[in-house]
Each structure stands twice: as structure tokens, then as C-alpha cells.
Design a protein around this motif. Sequence first.
Motif, PDB file in Angstrom:
ATOM      1  N   VAL A   1       2.641  -6.070   1.803  1.00  0.00           N
ATOM      2  CA  VAL A   1       3.305  -5.024   1.023  1.00  0.00           C
ATOM      3  C   VAL A   1       4.711  -5.465   0.636  1.00  0.00           C
ATOM      4  CG1 VAL A   1       4.251  -2.689   1.143  1.00  0.00           C
ATOM      5  CG2 VAL A   1       1.938  -3.135   1.980  1.00  0.00           C
ATOM      6  N   LYS A   2       5.425  -6.082   1.582  1.00  0.00           N
ATOM      7  CA  LYS A   2       6.788  -6.549   1.303  1.00  0.00           C
ATOM      8  C   LYS A   2       6.789  -7.583   0.181  1.00  0.00           C
ATOM      9  CE  LYS A   2      10.836  -8.620   3.520  1.00  0.00           C
ATOM     10  NZ  LYS A   2      11.389  -9.167   4.813  1.00  0.00           N
TER      11      LYS A   2
ATOM     12  N   MET B   1       4.514  -7.973  -2.176  1.00  0.00           N
ATOM     13  CA  MET B   1       4.118  -7.341  -3.433  1.00  0.00           C
ATOM     14  C   MET B   1       5.265  -6.553  -4.052  1.00  0.00           C
ATOM     15  SD  MET B   1       0.351  -6.252  -2.041  1.00  0.00           S
ATOM     16  CE  MET B   1      -0.018  -5.072  -3.311  1.00  0.00           C
ATOM     17  N   LYS B   2       6.020  -5.851  -3.216  1.00  0.00           N
ATOM     18  CA  LYS B   2       7.152  -5.092  -3.737  1.00  0.00           C
ATOM     19  C   LYS B   2       8.258  -5.999  -4.248  1.00  0.00           C
ATOM     20  CE  LYS B   2       6.500  -0.768  -1.211  1.00  0.00           C
ATOM     21  NZ  LYS B   2       7.076   0.206  -0.254  1.00  0.00           N
ATOM     22  N   ALA B   3       8.325  -7.218  -3.695  1.00  0.00           N
ATOM     23  CA  ALA B   3       9.329  -8.180  -4.141  1.00  0.00           C
ATOM     24  C   ALA B   3       8.848  -8.985  -5.346  1.00  0.00           C
ATOM     25  CB  ALA B   3       9.695  -9.122  -2.993  1.00  0.00           C
ATOM     26  N   GLY B   4       7.619  -8.727  -5.770  1.00  0.00           N
ATOM     27  CA  GLY B   4       7.071  -9.449  -6.914  1.00  0.00           C
ATOM     28  C   GLY B   4       6.500 -10.801  -6.562  1.00  0.00           C
TER      29      GLY B   4
ATOM     30  N   ALA C   1      -2.983  -7.928  -5.668  1.00  0.00           N
ATOM     31  CA  ALA C   1      -1.982  -6.875  -5.660  1.00  0.00           C
ATOM     32  C   ALA C   1      -2.118  -6.013  -6.905  1.00  0.00           C
ATOM     33  CB  ALA C   1      -0.586  -7.483  -5.596  1.00  0.00           C
TER      34      ALA C   1
ATOM     35  N   ARG D   1       2.042  -5.375   6.492  1.00  0.00           N
ATOM     36  CA  ARG D   1       3.450  -5.141   6.130  1.00  0.00           C
ATOM     37  C   ARG D   1       4.012  -6.329   5.350  1.00  0.00           C
ATOM     38  NH1 ARG D   1       5.231  -0.531   8.283  1.00  0.00           N
ATOM     39  NH2 ARG D   1       4.424   0.207  10.286  1.00  0.00           N
TER      40      ARG D   1
ATOM     41  N   ASN E   1       4.677   5.038  -3.104  1.00  0.00           N
ATOM     42  CA  ASN E   1       5.556   5.177  -1.936  1.00  0.00           C
ATOM     43  C   ASN E   1       4.842   5.836  -0.760  1.00  0.00           C
ATOM     44  OD1 ASN E   1       7.794   4.035  -3.245  1.00  0.00           O
ATOM     45  ND2 ASN E   1       8.319   6.004  -4.190  1.00  0.00           N
TER      46      ASN E   1
ATOM     47  N   LYS F   1       1.408  -1.744  -9.191  1.00  0.00           N
ATOM     48  CA  LYS F   1       2.451  -0.972  -8.529  1.00  0.00           C
ATOM     49  C   LYS F   1       1.885  -0.288  -7.306  1.00  0.00           C
ATOM     50  CE  LYS F   1       5.899   2.637  -9.355  1.00  0.00           C
ATOM     51  NZ  LYS F   1       6.436   3.631 -10.342  1.00  0.00           N
ATOM     52  N   LEU F   2       2.650  -0.310  -6.216  1.00  0.00           N
ATOM     53  CA  LEU F   2       2.241   0.376  -4.995  1.00  0.00           C
ATOM     54  C   LEU F   2       2.933   1.728  -4.908  1.00  0.00           C
ATOM     55  CD1 LEU F   2       2.309  -2.421  -2.261  1.00  0.00           C
ATOM     56  CD2 LEU F   2       0.319  -1.184  -3.091  1.00  0.00           C
TER      57      LEU F   2
END
Length: 400
Positions: A212-213, A215-218, A72, A209, A78, A75-76
Amino acid sequence: MQAYLIDFVNLLLRWLHVIAAIAWIGESIYFVMLDNSLRAPKAEEDRDKGVFGEMWSVHGGGFYHNQKYATAPAKLPNDLHWSFWKAYTTWLSGFALFVILYMVNPGFYLVNPNSPWEWAANMTGWQANLLALAFLLGGWVVYNELCKRISPNMDRDGLLSVAVAVMMVVVAYLSTQMFTGRAAFLLTGAVMATAMSANVFFWIIPGQRRMVKAMKAGDAPNPLDGKRGKQRSVHNTYFTLPVVLLMVSNHYSFIYSHELAWVVMVLFIFAGALIRQFFVLMHAGKTQPAYPAVGVGLILLAFWVAAPSSSPPSGNDGVQGPDQAQITGLIEQHCVQCHARNPEHAGFSAPPAGFAFESWDEILGQKTQIQQVVASRYMPLGNMTNMSDEERDIIAAWEE
């Protein structure tokens, strides 16, 4: 007017289908090339931030620097680009074409009255439609189960590839026994295309998905999602060339009207996969000409298998063949309903394939193809004009 409307909708759908397919296949081939062309990053700061590989390229007067992260990135963005609508549009437009061109008139286009299986030869139109839908669904279910059971953790993909190859041989054989030749080639290609789109819908995009979910949640993404997406993407790239060939095969009756059409189909499927393998390896820096050589060999073998016999018809030794009047009479009786500039058959607003047989010169210009499709019993379609075996023999004995 109804036939014209159907033809016009067919034109627009086919246009959409081709555009979507070009976009999807082109993007798919590009990403496979990109993935196989990646090299270890040279900059230490890139390696420190998790870059797995990179590729520099030039196109359209500009320079591009592609990077792939092993896990990961920090930062991804938007505006992350997703690739799925091209796949869905390709399948949906293709299925709509199949409904309009085949399922609206299944007794004409799907039912194979010459099937060696009596139940298939005697199917009604609605039964043929249900069987075609079951064929598509069953193909996906079997393929998906093979993937899940043979290589669920992507550690036996070689064995899985063999199993999928065997499956396609079975699909090719069954389709040619149950449906008309042209429909059989199309449905076999549609089984592969359905698997490709379903791979995107059920596995690749949902897995991405979830990644990505996480990764965004750490959280750390499940590595199986990435591996499974890669597995199905690899399958899709090997399906690509065979599917394109099967989709355009309906323009060439010598392929699908042969008694060994399923063998010809299998040879083309394997040839396409082998040729695609050459390019996949080439992008990874490995040039192995044996793959396209074998692929071309399979195509030549298909050419030999499908070639019409050059020997004279049996039982015609020393006997003068039919004259112009006999041939013209049979064409008028069995062919001109459709093959005319203004067809009488309600399903056509123009002569199929552009062939009108309203003059002797027009008939003579298509002599070889007429003999071929009549001898193979592909024409008349569904034998709706009840051409007899004796009449087929007269066409076969036609010399000039």
C-alpha cells in the motif's frame, strides 16, 4: 469463591475466543473461496484498468460484484479494509485461556507422570510451564524457518507442504510424550494457531502495508510481498479444520487418553487438511471427491485405532468381578473430590464435564468412560490421589 471467579473469567474468555475465531476463520474461508472463484473480467474497461478477476454473487437479497486487481489500482480509497484484529484477538484470548486453565495449575494439567521420558514425568510445575511456552515458540520458529529456507520465493511450495506435514507429525508425537493427553492435543493445536496468527502479524499484514505504501507513493509494489502473503494465507486455510478439532478435543477423553494418541491426532490433522483441500479446489471449479474420501478414510482409521478393547481384562478368567461396594469405595477415594456437586478440590466450582459421582446410578451411567480414563492413567488427573495399579485393575474388571 476463587474457583467460581476463575470459572466465570474462563466463560467470558471462551466466549470471546469463540466469537473471534468464528469471525477470523469465516473471513479467511470466504476470501479463499473468493480468490479461487474469480473469473476473467468480461468488460474491456475492467481489463484495461488492471482487474485480474471478478465474481458476481447474491446474498441477503442483494447482488455483489467483487473484483481483484493483479497489481495496483489507479487509486486506493482511504477506508481500505484490513483483516488482522480478529486473528490477534483469537490468539490472545486463546492464550489467556491456556494460562488460566493450564498454567495456573501445571502440576495438575500439564505434567505427565506417565511419560516414558523420566525427565518429563518428574517435571515441576514451573518447568512444565516453561516447556509449554518453549513448545509454542519453537513450533513457530521451526515452521517459519521451513518456509524461509525451502520456498523463500514461493517456487517450491509443494515440497514445503510436505515438510510442514512432517513437522506436525513430530509436534504431535513430542507433545503426547511430554504433556498430559488433553494438554498435548491443545498444545499441538496451539502450535498451528500460533503459526496462523504469527503469519498474519509478521508476514501478511507487513507485506500488505509495504504494498500500500509503495502504491500510494506511485512505486511498483514488490511482487514477493503479494506472493508471500498468499503462501502464508494458504497455509492458514489448511490449518483451520485441524485446529478447530484439536481445540474441542478436550471434551472427548477417548481421543487424548489412548496410548497411540499422537497417531490419532495426526490422522485427524491430515483428514482435516484433505477435506479443506476439497473445498478449496471446488471453489476453483474442480470437484475431486478423492480428497474427502481419503479424509473420511483417515477419520475411520482414527476411530479404529482409538476404539477400546472389547476383550475381557487379563487374569480375570472365571473370577467374579468387583461388587458395587468396592467400586463405590474407589470412586469415593479417588474421584469424588472433584466429581461432586460441590467439589472439595479448590480448582473446581462445579463437577468437571458435569459428571458427579455421588450415587451408584451416576457412577453406573459413566461406567465405560470411567474405565477408559482410569485404564489410560489419564484419571485421576496427575494421579494426585495416588491410585495404585491394583486399584486400576479392579476398575478394569468391573462388569456391572
